[in-house]
Motif scaffolding. Sequence first.
Motif, PDB file in Angstrom:
ATOM      1  N   VAL A 167      50.496  26.985  48.936  1.00 61.74           N
ATOM      2  CA  VAL A 167      50.529  28.398  48.756  1.00 61.74           C
ATOM      3  C   VAL A 167      49.213  29.064  48.378  1.00 61.74           C
ATOM      4  O   VAL A 167      48.474  28.657  47.285  1.00 61.74           O
ATOM      5  CB  VAL A 167      51.501  28.458  47.443  1.00 61.74           C
ATOM      6  N   LYS A 168      48.952  30.349  48.913  1.00 61.01           N
ATOM      7  CA  LYS A 168      47.495  30.745  48.757  1.00 61.01           C
ATOM      8  C   LYS A 168      48.187  32.064  47.782  1.00 61.01           C
ATOM      9  O   LYS A 168      48.972  32.667  47.875  1.00 61.01           O
ATOM     10  CB  LYS A 168      47.092  31.188  49.914  1.00 61.01           C
ATOM     11  N   SER A 169      46.847  32.643  47.163  1.00 65.30           N
ATOM     12  CA  SER A 169      46.962  34.056  46.515  1.00 65.30           C
ATOM     13  C   SER A 169      46.781  35.151  47.628  1.00 65.30           C
ATOM     14  O   SER A 169      46.117  35.033  48.544  1.00 65.30           O
ATOM     15  CB  SER A 169      45.814  33.981  45.515  1.00 65.30           C
ATOM     16  N   PRO A 170      47.902  36.333  47.550  1.00 58.15           N
ATOM     17  CA  PRO A 170      47.713  37.200  48.383  1.00 58.15           C
ATOM     18  C   PRO A 170      46.333  37.999  48.199  1.00 58.15           C
ATOM     19  O   PRO A 170      45.695  37.865  47.299  1.00 58.15           O
ATOM     20  CB  PRO A 170      49.033  37.816  47.979  1.00 58.15           C
ATOM     21  N   LYS A 171      46.142  38.687  49.260  1.00 60.32           N
ATOM     22  CA  LYS A 171      44.887  39.572  49.514  1.00 60.32           C
ATOM     23  C   LYS A 171      45.375  40.872  49.145  1.00 60.32           C
ATOM     24  O   LYS A 171      46.049  41.795  49.790  1.00 60.32           O
ATOM     25  CB  LYS A 171      44.066  39.335  50.566  1.00 60.32           C
ATOM     26  N   VAL A 172      44.722  41.623  48.155  1.00 61.95           N
ATOM     27  CA  VAL A 172      45.084  42.898  47.631  1.00 61.95           C
ATOM     28  C   VAL A 172      43.751  43.778  47.931  1.00 61.95           C
ATOM     29  O   VAL A 172      42.683  43.411  47.387  1.00 61.95           O
ATOM     30  CB  VAL A 172      45.468  43.138  46.319  1.00 61.95           C
ATOM     31  N   ARG A 173      43.874  44.907  48.568  1.00 64.65           N
ATOM     32  CA  ARG A 173      42.653  45.670  48.944  1.00 64.65           C
ATOM     33  C   ARG A 173      43.025  47.206  48.930  1.00 64.65           C
ATOM     34  O   ARG A 173      44.454  47.572  49.112  1.00 64.65           O
ATOM     35  CB  ARG A 173      42.059  45.378  50.461  1.00 64.65           C
ATOM     36  N   PHE A 174      42.112  48.089  48.895  1.00 69.24           N
ATOM     37  CA  PHE A 174      42.284  49.309  49.288  1.00 69.24           C
ATOM     38  C   PHE A 174      41.980  49.105  51.013  1.00 69.24           C
ATOM     39  O   PHE A 174      40.842  49.097  51.347  1.00 69.24           O
ATOM     40  CB  PHE A 174      41.155  50.407  48.616  1.00 69.24           C
TER      41      PHE A 174
END
Length: 184
Positions: A36-43
């Motif tokens: 399980v990986k951390s999701p990527k949050v971006r603008f």
Amino acid sequence: MKGEGKRNTKCLAYIAAFVVFQTIIILAFALTVMRVKSPKVRFGDVVVESFTPSSTNSSSFDMRLVAQVTIKNTNFGHFKYDSSNATILYGDTPVGSAVIPKGRAKARKTQRFNVTVSVTSASLSGNANLTNDIGYGTLRLSSQAKLSGKVHLMKVIKKKKSGQMSCTMAVDLAKRAIQDLKCK
């Protein structure tokens, strides 16, 4: 009697080969799907919807930004996250924030939605850098957000993960446009 011993040895060899094969399959599954990986949050994109400079003070303004938030979930299970805040900063001072509503990013998909951020210089009174930046016509802003939630694998396994966003951007005040949007 002699043939029976060979048959037993052959049977044991098949069972051992099957066990080794199953172990390799389970190990490959655990190393790819179950990691399980951390999701990527971006603008994804930011648009200046409105910009109003103050008529009484040359170093103050009000602005409304519409920002597209992207949540990239690379896991084999969906990511269910709680409500959070995206904060816009000038230097280290918060000048605006937006609520990121709770939601769900599907497995191996990127979810996109827009948030509206009201940015104001009210908390920056007396800041000499702000006066200079407005005079040059470019305002450097940064943004931060943290989405916390759980990745659900096969409706059985739940792992806590969080995605963090850290973006920088420059607002061209003359064109009322965002330049140099960079996210980590």
